[in-house]
Design a protein around this motif. Structure first.
Motif, PDB file in Angstrom:
ATOM      1  N   GLU A  84       0.804  -1.098  -0.030  1.00  0.00           N
ATOM      2  CA  GLU A  84      -0.015   0.044  -0.080  1.00  0.00           C
ATOM      3  C   GLU A  84       0.814   1.152   0.038  1.00  0.00           C
ATOM      4  OE1 GLU A  84      -2.924   2.442   3.257  1.00  0.00           O
ATOM      5  OE2 GLU A  84      -3.033   0.365   3.017  1.00  0.00           O
ATOM      6  N   GLN A  85       1.526   1.567   1.039  1.00  0.00           N
ATOM      7  CA  GLN A  85       2.503   2.731   1.173  1.00  0.00           C
ATOM      8  C   GLN A  85       3.480   2.855  -0.053  1.00  0.00           C
ATOM      9  OE1 GLN A  85       1.986   5.121   3.390  1.00  0.00           O
ATOM     10  NE2 GLN A  85       3.597   6.100   1.792  1.00  0.00           N
ATOM     11  N   GLY A  86       4.147   1.628  -0.747  1.00  0.00           N
ATOM     12  CA  GLY A  86       4.983   1.715  -1.769  1.00  0.00           C
ATOM     13  C   GLY A  86       4.181   2.105  -3.158  1.00  0.00           C
ATOM     14  N   VAL A  87       2.992   1.525  -3.431  1.00  0.00           N
ATOM     15  CA  VAL A  87       2.290   2.019  -4.626  1.00  0.00           C
ATOM     16  C   VAL A  87       1.988   3.586  -4.427  1.00  0.00           C
ATOM     17  CG1 VAL A  87       0.318   1.540  -5.839  1.00  0.00           C
ATOM     18  CG2 VAL A  87       1.646  -0.401  -5.007  1.00  0.00           C
ATOM     19  N   ILE A  88       1.493   3.917  -3.502  1.00  0.00           N
ATOM     20  CA  ILE A  88       1.040   5.102  -2.977  1.00  0.00           C
ATOM     21  C   ILE A  88       1.873   6.171  -3.224  1.00  0.00           C
ATOM     22  CG2 ILE A  88       0.127   6.821  -1.509  1.00  0.00           C
ATOM     23  CD1 ILE A  88      -1.741   4.584  -0.292  1.00  0.00           C
ATOM     24  N   SER A  89       3.430   6.045  -2.756  1.00  0.00           N
ATOM     25  CA  SER A  89       4.425   6.592  -2.731  1.00  0.00           C
ATOM     26  C   SER A  89       5.011   6.994  -4.024  1.00  0.00           C
ATOM     27  CB  SER A  89       5.583   6.081  -1.784  1.00  0.00           C
ATOM     28  OG  SER A  89       5.123   6.251  -0.355  1.00  0.00           O
ATOM     29  N   ALA A  90       4.833   5.766  -4.958  1.00  0.00           N
ATOM     30  CA  ALA A  90       5.235   5.784  -6.535  1.00  0.00           C
ATOM     31  C   ALA A  90       4.222   6.778  -7.082  1.00  0.00           C
ATOM     32  CB  ALA A  90       5.222   4.312  -6.921  1.00  0.00           C
ATOM     33  N   LEU A  91       2.951   6.482  -6.820  1.00  0.00           N
ATOM     34  CA  LEU A  91       2.048   7.603  -7.535  1.00  0.00           C
ATOM     35  C   LEU A  91       2.008   8.982  -7.264  1.00  0.00           C
ATOM     36  CD1 LEU A  91      -1.068   5.318  -7.055  1.00  0.00           C
ATOM     37  CD2 LEU A  91      -0.280   5.736  -8.954  1.00  0.00           C
ATOM     38  N   ASP A  92       2.466   9.192  -5.879  1.00  0.00           N
ATOM     39  CA  ASP A  92       2.784  10.786  -5.381  1.00  0.00           C
ATOM     40  C   ASP A  92       3.828  11.141  -6.045  1.00  0.00           C
ATOM     41  OD1 ASP A  92       0.566  10.584  -3.911  1.00  0.00           O
ATOM     42  OD2 ASP A  92       1.616  10.142  -2.088  1.00  0.00           O
ATOM     43  N   THR A  93       4.918  10.367  -6.218  1.00  0.00           N
ATOM     44  CA  THR A  93       6.282  10.836  -6.922  1.00  0.00           C
ATOM     45  C   THR A  93       5.923  11.235  -8.425  1.00  0.00           C
ATOM     46  OG1 THR A  93       7.562   9.518  -5.456  1.00  0.00           O
ATOM     47  CG2 THR A  93       8.760  10.339  -7.237  1.00  0.00           C
ATOM     48  N   ILE A  94       5.015  10.328  -9.108  1.00  0.00           N
ATOM     49  CA  ILE A  94       5.084  10.189 -10.305  1.00  0.00           C
ATOM     50  C   ILE A  94       4.010  11.736 -10.800  1.00  0.00           C
ATOM     51  CG2 ILE A  94       3.524   9.586 -12.490  1.00  0.00           C
ATOM     52  CD1 ILE A  94       4.286   6.513 -11.401  1.00  0.00           C
ATOM     53  N   ALA A  95       2.911  11.981  -9.863  1.00  0.00           N
ATOM     54  CA  ALA A  95       2.059  13.200  -9.859  1.00  0.00           C
ATOM     55  C   ALA A  95       2.984  14.415  -9.686  1.00  0.00           C
ATOM     56  CB  ALA A  95       1.055  13.007  -8.772  1.00  0.00           C
ATOM     57  N   GLU A  96       3.951  14.498  -9.045  1.00  0.00           N
ATOM     58  CA  GLU A  96       4.888  15.814  -8.801  1.00  0.00           C
ATOM     59  C   GLU A  96       5.498  16.306 -10.131  1.00  0.00           C
ATOM     60  OE1 GLU A  96       7.536  14.769  -5.789  1.00  0.00           O
ATOM     61  OE2 GLU A  96       6.207  14.710  -4.263  1.00  0.00           O
ATOM     62  N   THR A 129      -8.258   6.956  -8.622  1.00  0.00           N
ATOM     63  CA  THR A 129      -9.373   7.883  -9.000  1.00  0.00           C
ATOM     64  C   THR A 129      -8.884   9.354  -9.099  1.00  0.00           C
ATOM     65  OG1 THR A 129     -10.262   7.888  -6.869  1.00  0.00           O
ATOM     66  CG2 THR A 129     -10.851   6.171  -7.772  1.00  0.00           C
ATOM     67  N   GLN A 130      -8.017   9.690  -8.300  1.00  0.00           N
ATOM     68  CA  GLN A 130      -7.947  11.172  -8.086  1.00  0.00           C
ATOM     69  C   GLN A 130      -6.723  11.446  -9.361  1.00  0.00           C
ATOM     70  OE1 GLN A 130     -10.062  13.327  -6.382  1.00  0.00           O
ATOM     71  NE2 GLN A 130     -11.072  11.178  -6.237  1.00  0.00           N
ATOM     72  N   PHE A 131      -6.017  10.244  -9.780  1.00  0.00           N
ATOM     73  CA  PHE A 131      -4.858  10.553 -10.330  1.00  0.00           C
ATOM     74  C   PHE A 131      -4.815  11.338 -11.750  1.00  0.00           C
ATOM     75  CE2 PHE A 131      -0.599   9.234 -12.226  1.00  0.00           C
ATOM     76  CZ  PHE A 131       0.264   9.496 -11.126  1.00  0.00           C
ATOM     77  N   PRO A 132      -3.976  12.255 -12.139  1.00  0.00           N
ATOM     78  CA  PRO A 132      -4.113  13.062 -13.350  1.00  0.00           C
ATOM     79  C   PRO A 132      -3.896  12.318 -14.718  1.00  0.00           C
ATOM     80  CG  PRO A 132      -1.979  13.768 -12.360  1.00  0.00           C
ATOM     81  CD  PRO A 132      -2.708  12.532 -11.310  1.00  0.00           C
ATOM     82  N   LEU A 133      -3.283  11.152 -14.757  1.00  0.00           N
ATOM     83  CA  LEU A 133      -2.769  10.234 -15.925  1.00  0.00           C
ATOM     84  C   LEU A 133      -3.570   8.861 -15.763  1.00  0.00           C
ATOM     85  CD1 LEU A 133       0.850  10.601 -15.666  1.00  0.00           C
ATOM     86  CD2 LEU A 133      -0.551  11.977 -17.055  1.00  0.00           C
ATOM     87  N   PRO A 134      -3.754   8.699 -17.169  1.00  0.00           N
ATOM     88  CA  PRO A 134      -4.504   7.230 -17.034  1.00  0.00           C
ATOM     89  C   PRO A 134      -3.778   6.240 -16.429  1.00  0.00           C
ATOM     90  CG  PRO A 134      -4.062   8.049 -19.098  1.00  0.00           C
ATOM     91  CD  PRO A 134      -3.638   9.274 -18.326  1.00  0.00           C
ATOM     92  N   VAL A 135      -4.316   5.248 -15.633  1.00  0.00           N
ATOM     93  CA  VAL A 135      -3.473   4.397 -15.122  1.00  0.00           C
ATOM     94  C   VAL A 135      -4.044   2.886 -15.795  1.00  0.00           C
ATOM     95  CG1 VAL A 135      -2.966   2.912 -12.930  1.00  0.00           C
ATOM     96  CG2 VAL A 135      -3.263   5.522 -12.911  1.00  0.00           C
ATOM     97  N   ILE A 136      -3.011   2.156 -16.145  1.00  0.00           N
ATOM     98  CA  ILE A 136      -3.150   0.863 -16.960  1.00  0.00           C
ATOM     99  C   ILE A 136      -2.731  -0.195 -15.874  1.00  0.00           C
ATOM    100  CG2 ILE A 136      -3.081  -0.592 -18.820  1.00  0.00           C
ATOM    101  CD1 ILE A 136      -2.321   1.890 -20.399  1.00  0.00           C
ATOM    102  N   THR A 137      -3.346  -1.325 -15.701  1.00  0.00           N
ATOM    103  CA  THR A 137      -3.215  -2.425 -14.647  1.00  0.00           C
ATOM    104  C   THR A 137      -2.929  -3.720 -15.454  1.00  0.00           C
ATOM    105  OG1 THR A 137      -5.512  -3.075 -14.066  1.00  0.00           O
ATOM    106  CG2 THR A 137      -4.363  -1.288 -12.777  1.00  0.00           C
ATOM    107  N   GLY A 138      -1.773  -4.443 -15.189  1.00  0.00           N
ATOM    108  CA  GLY A 138      -1.653  -5.752 -15.640  1.00  0.00           C
ATOM    109  C   GLY A 138      -1.134  -6.497 -14.243  1.00  0.00           C
ATOM    110  N   ILE A 139      -2.174  -6.899 -13.674  1.00  0.00           N
ATOM    111  CA  ILE A 139      -1.637  -7.491 -12.189  1.00  0.00           C
ATOM    112  C   ILE A 139      -2.044  -9.089 -12.260  1.00  0.00           C
ATOM    113  CG2 ILE A 139      -2.196  -7.267  -9.598  1.00  0.00           C
ATOM    114  CD1 ILE A 139      -2.940  -4.373 -10.001  1.00  0.00           C
ATOM    115  N   GLY A 140      -2.140  -9.655 -13.273  1.00  0.00           N
ATOM    116  CA  GLY A 140      -2.011 -10.852 -13.416  1.00  0.00           C
ATOM    117  C   GLY A 140      -3.118 -11.869 -12.804  1.00  0.00           C
TER     118      GLY A 140
END
Length: 199
Positions: A84-96, A129-140
């Motif tokens: 959870e924290q890892g993915v959220i931190s990555a999203l926050d870094t990208i959003a910056e 849901t709040q992210f400014p870019l489209p997110v694509i998932t391939g979680i297997g």
């Protein structure tokens, strides 16, 4: 979600998260973002040692059309309590620095239902849901979709399928540009012929 839960309890927890996102009116927000015409700059959230990440990069790099993709890995655990924290931190870094990327890909290879249940997570889903870019998932996933898959712009079965989707989008862009070019050439020929006749 604690993977020690039974599969039934995990399903109930997932439904509760989805219901909350629906009540908040955010569940489809990422799907409503305009997808970029040329999805060439990709922020990747994954583990660098994951087979799925390796497959994704190879599929992009060796596409038969010679398209060039620019990827940057934001490494994070894709299983366990740090997910959870890892993915959220990555999203926050990208959003910056969101203007540096066209799309975000969250990828992970296959696993058991409990392995993948870490993505049945309200906080990860809400960030998407709040992210400014489209997110694509391939979680297997083989059958079930995680909450993360459901809120993403597009969910695909595997990391390789995500790469294939991006290549298809590039093909569509190339075909459209080719059609425009042909149209401009034809109009130019008509103008030249019309003026030749006048002269």
């Amino acid at each position: 979600v604690d993977p020690s839960y039974t599969v039934g309890e995990l399903a109930v927890k997932r439904q509760q998260i989805l219901k909350k996102l629906e009540e908040e009116g955010v569940i489809n927000m990422n799907k409503e973002i305009d997808f970029p015409f040329v999805p060439q700059r990709i922020a990747v959230i994954s583990s660098k040692n994951a087979a799925g990440y390796t497959d994704f990069i190879k599929h992009l790099a060796h596409n038969p059309y010679g398209f060039r993709f620019h990827t940057r890995l934001f490494e994070t655990p894709m299983q366990g309590t740090e997910t959870e924290q890892g993915v959220i931190s990555a999203l926050d870094t990208i959003a910056e620095d969101a203007t540096a990327y066209d799309v975000v890909a969250i990828i992970r290879g296959g696993g058991s239902q409990t392995d993948l249940s870490w993505f049945d997570n309200y906080n990860i889903a809400f960030h998407i849901t709040q992210f400014p870019l489209p997110v694509i998932t391939g979680i297997g996933h083989e059958k079930d979709l995680s909450v993360t898959d459901i809120v993403a712009y597009r969910s695909l079965k595997t990391p390789t399928a995500v790469a294939g989707f991006l290549i298809e989008k590039m093909m569509a862009a190339e075909e459209y540009i080719t059609e425009l070019g042909n149209g401009i050439a034809e109009i130019s020929r008509q103008i030249i012929e019309k003026n030749r006749q006048r002269l």
